[in-house]
Motif scaffolding. Structure first.
Motif, mmCIF file in Angstrom:
data_model
loop_
_atom_site.group_PDB
_atom_site.id
_atom_site.type_symbol
_atom_site.label_atom_id
_atom_site.label_comp_id
_atom_site.label_asym_id
_atom_site.label_seq_id
_atom_site.Cartn_x
_atom_site.Cartn_y
_atom_site.Cartn_z
ATOM 1 N N HIS A 31 47.353 1.579 12.596
ATOM 2 C CA HIS A 31 46.448 1.061 11.562
ATOM 3 C C HIS A 31 46.808 -0.366 11.169
ATOM 4 O O HIS A 31 46.319 -0.885 10.158
ATOM 5 C CB HIS A 31 46.498 1.965 10.325
ATOM 6 C CG HIS A 31 46.169 3.389 10.642
ATOM 7 N ND1 HIS A 31 44.881 3.808 10.922
ATOM 8 C CD2 HIS A 31 46.959 4.483 10.769
ATOM 9 C CE1 HIS A 31 44.901 5.101 11.187
ATOM 10 N NE2 HIS A 31 46.146 5.538 11.112
ATOM 11 N N LYS A 57 40.316 -7.572 11.459
ATOM 12 C CA LYS A 57 40.067 -9.029 11.461
ATOM 13 C C LYS A 57 39.909 -9.521 10.023
ATOM 14 O O LYS A 57 39.342 -8.825 9.171
ATOM 15 C CB LYS A 57 38.780 -9.376 12.234
ATOM 16 C CG LYS A 57 38.820 -8.969 13.695
ATOM 17 C CD LYS A 57 39.641 -9.943 14.513
ATOM 18 C CE LYS A 57 39.742 -9.516 15.959
ATOM 19 N NZ LYS A 57 41.060 -9.613 16.525
ATOM 20 N N THR A 73 49.334 -8.267 11.728
ATOM 21 C CA THR A 73 48.797 -8.761 13.009
ATOM 22 C C THR A 73 48.856 -10.282 13.071
ATOM 23 O O THR A 73 48.755 -10.864 14.147
ATOM 24 C CB THR A 73 47.316 -8.358 13.187
ATOM 25 O OG1 THR A 73 46.534 -9.008 12.173
ATOM 26 C CG2 THR A 73 47.116 -6.850 13.097
ATOM 27 N N ARG A 88 41.485 -7.977 5.055
ATOM 28 C CA ARG A 88 41.529 -7.507 6.427
ATOM 29 C C ARG A 88 40.570 -6.335 6.556
ATOM 30 O O ARG A 88 40.720 -5.327 5.876
ATOM 31 C CB ARG A 88 42.953 -7.067 6.737
ATOM 32 C CG ARG A 88 43.285 -7.024 8.182
ATOM 33 C CD ARG A 88 44.752 -6.814 8.359
ATOM 34 N NE ARG A 88 45.195 -5.510 7.907
ATOM 35 C CZ ARG A 88 46.222 -4.856 8.409
ATOM 36 N NH1 ARG A 88 46.932 -5.405 9.375
ATOM 37 N NH2 ARG A 88 46.584 -3.687 7.969
ATOM 38 N N ASP A 89 39.542 -6.497 7.405
ATOM 39 C CA ASP A 89 38.603 -5.397 7.596
ATOM 40 C C ASP A 89 39.371 -4.179 8.136
ATOM 41 O O ASP A 89 40.066 -4.289 9.152
ATOM 42 C CB ASP A 89 37.516 -5.820 8.593
ATOM 43 C CG ASP A 89 36.484 -4.733 8.777
ATOM 44 O OD1 ASP A 89 35.397 -4.875 8.218
ATOM 45 O OD2 ASP A 89 36.782 -3.740 9.473
ATOM 46 N N GLU A 101 38.537 -1.595 9.719
ATOM 47 C CA GLU A 101 38.167 -1.113 11.058
ATOM 48 C C GLU A 101 38.634 -2.070 12.151
ATOM 49 O O GLU A 101 39.334 -1.691 13.090
ATOM 50 C CB GLU A 101 36.636 -0.961 11.172
ATOM 51 C CG GLU A 101 36.020 0.003 10.167
ATOM 52 C CD GLU A 101 36.534 1.413 10.376
ATOM 53 O OE1 GLU A 101 36.782 1.795 11.532
ATOM 54 O OE2 GLU A 101 36.706 2.124 9.358
ATOM 55 N N THR A 102 38.236 -3.333 11.994
ATOM 56 C CA THR A 102 38.520 -4.298 13.066
ATOM 57 C C THR A 102 39.889 -4.950 12.907
ATOM 58 O O THR A 102 40.395 -5.555 13.853
ATOM 59 C CB THR A 102 37.477 -5.435 13.053
ATOM 60 O OG1 THR A 102 37.627 -6.146 11.812
ATOM 61 C CG2 THR A 102 36.054 -4.891 13.154
#
Ligand code: PRP
Ligand code: URA
Length: 212
Positions: A194, A113, A139, A107-108, A110-111
């Motif tokens: 986060h 995603k 998520t 999981r990046d 920052e994004t």
């Protein structure tokens, strides 16, 4: 939030072990062992409705009809790397003939995603029940992407097994993959800013592999 379609496996042994895993003072050795034990117990519950076929056998005392798992329930367990590896051995202990496919996603930060970096599956995934395993459903991005990858490769029959989920993650799987049953040991309160599950258990991969 719409009604969530999720099965919470609330067996007392699982809930007891999960509570120890959540404790911040629980170290890598115990965390890993408890995760393996819970994955065995969850596999036992998830396979409760698997169909059986009759087989004619002979015991030392004579002939009889026994039961065995139907071929339609051949299993391939798919850990999502890296934290999903913590659930793999428990499933394979319970289903020793299971094949194992690996999907690498992280999981990046920052994004939030999922980023794919690896995928290796057996050739017969269309005929197998694909049991996708990952301790955390936050998520839902990683699990949803993994399921999409498997469907693109021909998988038809999928189950998702996670230890702890956020309601947001369950909803994403319900919406993106309504055909995929979701089994968890707990649905927690919420995601923080986060993308971490609260109260959750922290970063599962770091706690399994001691990379904190
Ligand atoms: C964790 C976890 C899931 C993902 C869940 O992996 O094991 O794969 O995050 O988050 P999501 O539902 O928001 O996608 P992580 O990306 O930390 O990688 P790791 O397993 O290599 O530690
Ligand atoms: N990944 C984890 O390991 N833990 C979380 O709470 C969310 C994502």
């Amino acid at each position: 939030m719409a009604d969530l379609k999720v099965t919470v496996i609330d067996h007392p042994l699982i809930q007891h072990k999960l509570t120890i895993m959540r404790m911040k003072e629980t170290g890598t050795k115990d965390f890993r062992q408890l995760l393996e034990e819970i994955s065995m117990l969850m596999t036992y519950e998830i396979t409760r409705d698997f169909p059986l076929k009759d087989v004619e056998i002979e015991t030392p005392m004579g002939k009889c009809t026994g039961k065995q798992l139907a071929a339609s329930r051949k299993v391939c367990v798919v850990p999502i790397l890296r934290a999903g590896l913590g659930l793999q051995s428990g499933v394979v202990n319970m289903i020793p003939t299971a094949k194992v496919g690996h999907i690498g996603l992280y999981r990046d930060p920052e994004t939030l995603k999922p980023v794919e970096y690896y995928c290796k599956m057996p050739s017969d995934i269309a005929e197998r029940t694909m049991l996708v395993v990952d301790p955390m459903l936050a998520t839902g991005g990683s699990a949803s992407a993994a399921i999409t990858m498997l469907k693109e490769k021909g998988a038809k029959n999928l189950i998702l097994m996670c230890l702890v989920a956020a309601p947001e993650g369950v909803q994403v799987i319900n919406e993106d993959h309504p055909d995929v049953p979701v089994y968890v040991a707990a649905v927690d309160d919420h995601l923080n800013d986060h993308g971490y599950i609260v109260p959750g258990l922290g970063d599962a991969g770091d706690r399994i592999f001691g990379t904190i």
